[in-house]
Write a protein that holds these residues in place. Structure first.
Motif, PDB file in Angstrom:
ATOM      1  N   VAL A 105       0.774  -1.220  -0.160  1.00 55.73           N
ATOM      2  CA  VAL A 105       0.056  -0.037   0.009  1.00 55.73           C
ATOM      3  C   VAL A 105       0.811   1.171  -0.058  1.00 55.73           C
ATOM      4  CG1 VAL A 105      -1.563   1.166   1.263  1.00 55.73           C
ATOM      5  CG2 VAL A 105      -2.026  -1.139   0.809  1.00 55.73           C
ATOM      6  N   PHE A 106       1.848   1.080   0.763  1.00 56.30           N
ATOM      7  CA  PHE A 106       3.066   2.210   0.739  1.00 56.30           C
ATOM      8  C   PHE A 106       3.386   2.670  -0.690  1.00 56.30           C
ATOM      9  CE2 PHE A 106       7.485   4.162   0.822  1.00 56.30           C
ATOM     10  CZ  PHE A 106       7.218   4.967   2.166  1.00 56.30           C
ATOM     11  N   VAL A 107       3.797   1.671  -1.637  1.00 52.97           N
ATOM     12  CA  VAL A 107       4.064   1.802  -2.947  1.00 52.97           C
ATOM     13  C   VAL A 107       3.123   2.344  -3.675  1.00 52.97           C
ATOM     14  CG1 VAL A 107       4.877   0.540  -4.750  1.00 52.97           C
ATOM     15  CG2 VAL A 107       6.232   0.262  -2.792  1.00 52.97           C
ATOM     16  N   LEU A 108       1.799   1.700  -3.653  1.00 51.24           N
ATOM     17  CA  LEU A 108       0.653   2.300  -4.527  1.00 51.24           C
ATOM     18  C   LEU A 108       0.307   3.742  -4.245  1.00 51.24           C
ATOM     19  CD1 LEU A 108      -1.833  -0.642  -4.042  1.00 51.24           C
ATOM     20  CD2 LEU A 108      -0.322  -0.235  -6.063  1.00 51.24           C
ATOM     21  N   ALA A 109       0.522   3.974  -2.670  1.00 51.17           N
ATOM     22  CA  ALA A 109       0.303   5.368  -2.476  1.00 51.17           C
ATOM     23  C   ALA A 109       1.173   6.321  -3.051  1.00 51.17           C
ATOM     24  CB  ALA A 109       0.025   5.795  -1.002  1.00 51.17           C
ATOM     25  N   TRP A 110       2.524   6.130  -2.901  1.00 50.04           N
ATOM     26  CA  TRP A 110       3.520   6.886  -3.675  1.00 50.04           C
ATOM     27  C   TRP A 110       3.297   6.851  -5.380  1.00 50.04           C
ATOM     28  CZ3 TRP A 110       6.298  10.855  -2.000  1.00 50.04           C
ATOM     29  CH2 TRP A 110       6.689  10.751  -0.725  1.00 50.04           C
ATOM     30  N   ILE A 111       2.996   5.977  -5.716  1.00 48.37           N
ATOM     31  CA  ILE A 111       2.640   6.039  -7.229  1.00 48.37           C
ATOM     32  C   ILE A 111       1.772   7.057  -7.416  1.00 48.37           C
ATOM     33  CG2 ILE A 111       1.596   4.696  -9.172  1.00 48.37           C
ATOM     34  CD1 ILE A 111       3.201   2.169  -8.146  1.00 48.37           C
ATOM     35  N   GLY A 112       0.269   7.128  -6.439  1.00 45.89           N
ATOM     36  CA  GLY A 112      -0.787   7.994  -6.632  1.00 45.89           C
ATOM     37  C   GLY A 112       0.080   9.296  -6.464  1.00 45.89           C
TER      38      GLY A 112
END
Length: 149
Positions: free
Chosen positions: A102-109
């Motif tokens: 989720v950390f990686v996905l949020a940074w992609i966002g």
């Protein structure tokens, strides 16, 4: 305790500088969603090392927030306390993997938001802005509630 920078308090100057690369409404909304998720998952990643590490990181951030604004520090105390309480309830076997993804996905966002904005993230110029992002988001809530910082 609020230090002055020119005619602005330090917190106001930092928020204004942060706002310079967050004027597009889509990017603002992406940040309103993704920044708290990043804070939560970052605490989760520290939690996966040891709960004491997550608590120490939260306390260190709160000390910095106290130096900028006691009302913001109070808001962040409530937010980080709630996040740590949630982490306490999650089985430890799930924390690292879930928070990492989720950390990686949020940074992609976040980076998508900055692509839309057409400006690079503020923290690339000054790492302090990694701690100012949550205050930027909190400022939206404070304004809506008629609170000052």
């Amino acid at each position: 305790m609020n230090t002055q920078v020119g005619s602005l308090r330090a917190i106001d100057a930092l928020l204004e500088k942060y706002r310079e690369s967050h004027r597009n409404h889509i990017n603002e909304w992406i940040h309103i969603v993704c920044v708290p998720v990043i804070v939560f998952t970052a605490l989760g990643l520290f939690w996966s090392l040891h709960p004491g590490v997550a608590l120490a990181v939260a306390i260190a951030a709160l000390l910095y927030y106290c130096s900028l604004s006691l009302p913001f520090a109070a808001g962040m105390l409530l937010m980080s306390g709630a996040m740590l309480a949630i982490l306490w309830q999650i089985p430890s076997a799930y924390v690292l993997k879930t928070c990492g993804v989720v950390f990686v996905l949020a940074w992609i966002g976040q980076f998508i938001g900055h692509k839309i904005e057409g400006k690079k993230p503020s923290f690339l110029d000054d790492l302090r802005f990694l701690l100012i992002g949550p205050l930027f988001v909190l400022s939206f809530l404070y304004r809506r509630l008629g609170l000052s910082w």
